[in-house]
Enzyme design. Structure first.
Site, short mmCIF file in Angstrom:
data_model
loop_
_atom_site.label_atom_id
_atom_site.label_comp_id
_atom_site.label_asym_id
_atom_site.label_seq_id
_atom_site.Cartn_x
_atom_site.Cartn_y
_atom_site.Cartn_z
N ARG A 47 81.20 0.43 -17.80
CA ARG A 47 80.52 -0.32 -18.87
C ARG A 47 80.02 0.60 -19.98
O ARG A 47 79.78 0.16 -21.10
CB ARG A 47 79.32 -1.05 -18.27
N LYS A 146 83.66 1.57 -0.04
CA LYS A 146 82.62 1.14 0.89
C LYS A 146 81.30 1.04 0.13
O LYS A 146 81.10 1.85 -0.76
CB LYS A 146 82.58 2.17 2.00
N LYS A 180 89.36 12.51 6.99
CA LYS A 180 88.99 13.82 7.54
C LYS A 180 90.09 14.29 8.49
O LYS A 180 90.40 13.60 9.48
CB LYS A 180 87.64 13.74 8.26
N GLU A 214 72.68 13.99 10.08
CA GLU A 214 72.51 14.55 8.74
C GLU A 214 71.14 15.18 8.63
O GLU A 214 70.17 14.68 9.22
CB GLU A 214 72.65 13.44 7.69
N ASP A 233 75.28 1.46 7.23
CA ASP A 233 75.77 2.59 6.42
C ASP A 233 76.75 3.46 7.19
O ASP A 233 77.70 3.99 6.62
CB ASP A 233 74.55 3.43 5.98
N HIS A 238 82.08 4.34 9.80
CA HIS A 238 82.50 5.67 10.26
C HIS A 238 82.47 5.82 11.79
O HIS A 238 83.39 6.33 12.40
CB HIS A 238 81.61 6.77 9.66
N LYS A 339 73.31 19.18 10.46
CA LYS A 339 74.35 18.31 9.92
C LYS A 339 75.59 18.52 10.78
O LYS A 339 76.13 19.62 10.85
CB LYS A 339 74.68 18.65 8.47
C1 BG6 Z 1 78.44 7.71 3.49
C2 BG6 Z 1 77.04 7.18 3.65
O1 BG6 Z 1 79.39 6.69 3.76
O2 BG6 Z 1 78.65 8.80 4.38
C3 BG6 Z 1 76.02 8.29 3.41
O3 BG6 Z 1 76.82 6.12 2.73
C4 BG6 Z 1 76.32 9.48 4.28
O4 BG6 Z 1 74.69 7.82 3.66
C5 BG6 Z 1 77.78 9.90 4.15
O5 BG6 Z 1 75.48 10.55 3.86
C6 BG6 Z 1 78.13 10.98 5.16
O6 BG6 Z 1 79.41 11.49 4.87
P1 BG6 Z 1 79.82 12.96 5.32
O7 BG6 Z 1 81.27 13.06 4.97
O8 BG6 Z 1 78.95 13.91 4.55
O9 BG6 Z 1 79.56 13.05 6.78
#
Ligand code: BG6
Length: 478
Positions: A47, A146, A180, A214, A233, A238, A339
């Site tokens: 936009r 997503k 991945k 994370e 989320d 995932h 992480k």
């Molecule tokens: C996203 C989520 O789909 O995946 C995020 O919305 C999350 O909240 C992210 O941080 C994690 O992705 P990755 O590849 O860093 O593990």
């Protein structure tokens, strides 16, 4: 002769966060590696009232910083030549006329990709307007980012609306975990190695753990996150995809629908969770202030009485011949100790009483390390016949030469080449929603508040207790 597929990539949401952080930098990587057809064009739309020069300036300031490897000014400048910009408001039909004109003015439009990197609330109208201007022919693929809806009903509605204008074979639903390498690697790991598949079942495996942890908190996404939570989320998409890769039967072939059929069977075999199961087997929690981090409820834009979960742990079960009775423990959370994305297979330790207490383990670390490691037992040196554990590690990033592309780059290249297997099919996505819906509904009614965990820890005590009840423990406690 150039064999790479020519393409026109129309990128909706081109000035947004995902485009700047991931899509444009990853397109650059594909370009720099010589993997994009030289004629391929990227048409940014949003936009924002910009012209191409203004959009390029924004890319220069917001996307370039996210290119961490393979950067050269010369390559960057040649990449920018592919890019044009057009202002399009998804709700303005007239803007789509301009878009169609621009796309059709190309000599070569045999492969038009429309990537909707926008809020899902715009998908319906965007698809209707694309169709209205004839941008839904067989040569067009539509990519849906997503989250695809916020529950089963909204996701079904989006899918049905999109299906009015596009065949299922034209629809690419993104789950970036499917891009991945370390997840895809599970398929050859299991099916190309004679020593894994025969023990990949309840007779040998005691439990499976799937973790996505994370360290970051909700950052500046609190508004989105508070309406979403960890279950929607991360688990609905995932984590269930990771579970499907671990649990699926041998697919008939590696092609699109066979892989997707195999995953679909796992989703359908997941034991539905009753309210009583949820109370016992599903843990939700929020992080509290620690280690210099604010607690979730103190984060900017989070209501002080929010019940949104920043952590979830679930004991899931798969009701089929292969997995009956094997717990699949899933957990994910923000502001955890590390992480990591990891799959752990704990093998039974009661199979041979010559060496009791020798628990073999297979750990697939998808990030940050990308390793497959097995805990095997060898003889302790000396006069005893004691067995001691050692680790055998395959480092995926170093085991083979060559560049490893990031998830989004791989997925973008798959769309350009028209390969569907790394994207979610409609029934798969809806089956995943079906399984998580009872949890969402139960939590909405439940008087019980989320558990708490200190920022920087491995999550709430309740998640440890969940495994302890079965005589199991999370990897960091083993
Ligand atoms: C996203 C989520 O789909 O995946 C995020 O919305 C999350 O909240 C992210 O941080 C994690 O992705 P990755 O590849 O860093 O593990």
């Amino acid at each position: 002769m150039n064999k790479q597929t020519n393409f026109d990539l129309v990128l909706f949401g081109a000035t947004g966060d995902l485009a700047m952080r991931k899509l444009i930098p990853n397109l650059y990587q594909a370009h720099a590696a010589g993997l994009l057809n030289p004629e391929g064009r990227i048409l940014g739309v949003s936009r924002s009232k910009l012209d191409t020069a203004g959009f390029l300036r924004q890319i220069e300031s917001d996307a370039k910083v996210h290119i961490k490897k393979n950067f050269s000014e010369e390559m960057w400048n040649s990449f920018l030549k592919r890019i044009q910009y057009l202002t399009v408001d998804v709700t303005h039909r007239a803007d789509f006329d301009k878009l169609a004109e621009l796309v059709k003015a190309r000599k070569n439009t045999e492969n038009v990709i429309v990537y909707l990197s926008t809020a899902p609330t715009f998908f319906t109208q965007a698809c209707a307007n694309l169709a209205a201007v004839g941008l839904n022919g067989k040569n067009v693929r539509v990519v849906l980012e997503k989250p695809l809806g916020t529950d089963l009903k909204s996701s079904q509605k989006i899918n049905a609306d999109v299906a009015e204008h596009f065949e299922e074979s034209q629809v690419y639903r993104i789950d970036h975990y499917l891009g991945k390498e370390s997840l895809q690697n599970l398929i050859p790991l299991r099916f190309a190695n004679v020593f894994f598949e025969p023990v990949w079942n309840k007779d040998f495996i005691k439990s499976v753990q799937i973790t996505i942890a994370e360290q970051l908190g909700v950052e500046e996404r609190a508004e989105f996150y508070d309406a979403t939570g960890a279950l929607r989320d991360m688990v609905q998409n995932h984590m269930l995809q990771m579970l499907c890769f671990v649990a699926m039967e041998r697919p008939k072939s590696l092609a699109g629908d066979d892989m997707r059929d195999a995953k679909m069977k796992v989703l359908k075999a997941l034991k539905p969770l009753s309210p009583a199961d949820i109370d016992v087997n599903v843990i939700r929690a929020q992080y509290t202030a620690a280690e210099g981090h604010a607690g979730y409820l103190e984060e900017h834009n989070v209501p002080a009485d929010s019940r949104t979960e920043t952590y979830v742990a679930i004991k899931a079960e798969i009701e089929n011949e292969r997995w009956q009775g094997v717990p699949f423990y899933l957990r994910t959370g923000k502001r955890l100790a590390a992480k990591t994305a990891e799959i752990v297979l704990n093998f039974r330790e009661d199979l041979d009483d010559l060496f009791p207490n020798t628990p073999n383990r297979l750990i697939v670390n998808m990030q940050p390390r990308e390793t497959v490691s097995t805990c095997v037992f060898i003889k302790e040196p000396g006069s005893s016949m004691n067995a001691m554990p050692v680790e055998m590690v395959i480092d995926l990033a170093h085991a083979v030469e060559g560049r490893r592309a990031e998830a989004y780059e791989l997925l973008l290249r798959e769309v350009i080449d028209g390969r569907l297997s790394r994207f979610n099919r409609r029934d798969e996505l809806e089956a995943a929603w079906e399984w998580v819906m009872p949890i969402m509904e139960h939590w909405a009614k439940s008087p019980v508040a989320p558990h708490q965990y200190a920022a920087g820890s491995w999550g709430p005590q309740a998640a440890r207790d969940l495994l302890a009840k079965d005589n199991n423990a999370w990897l960091e406690d083993q």
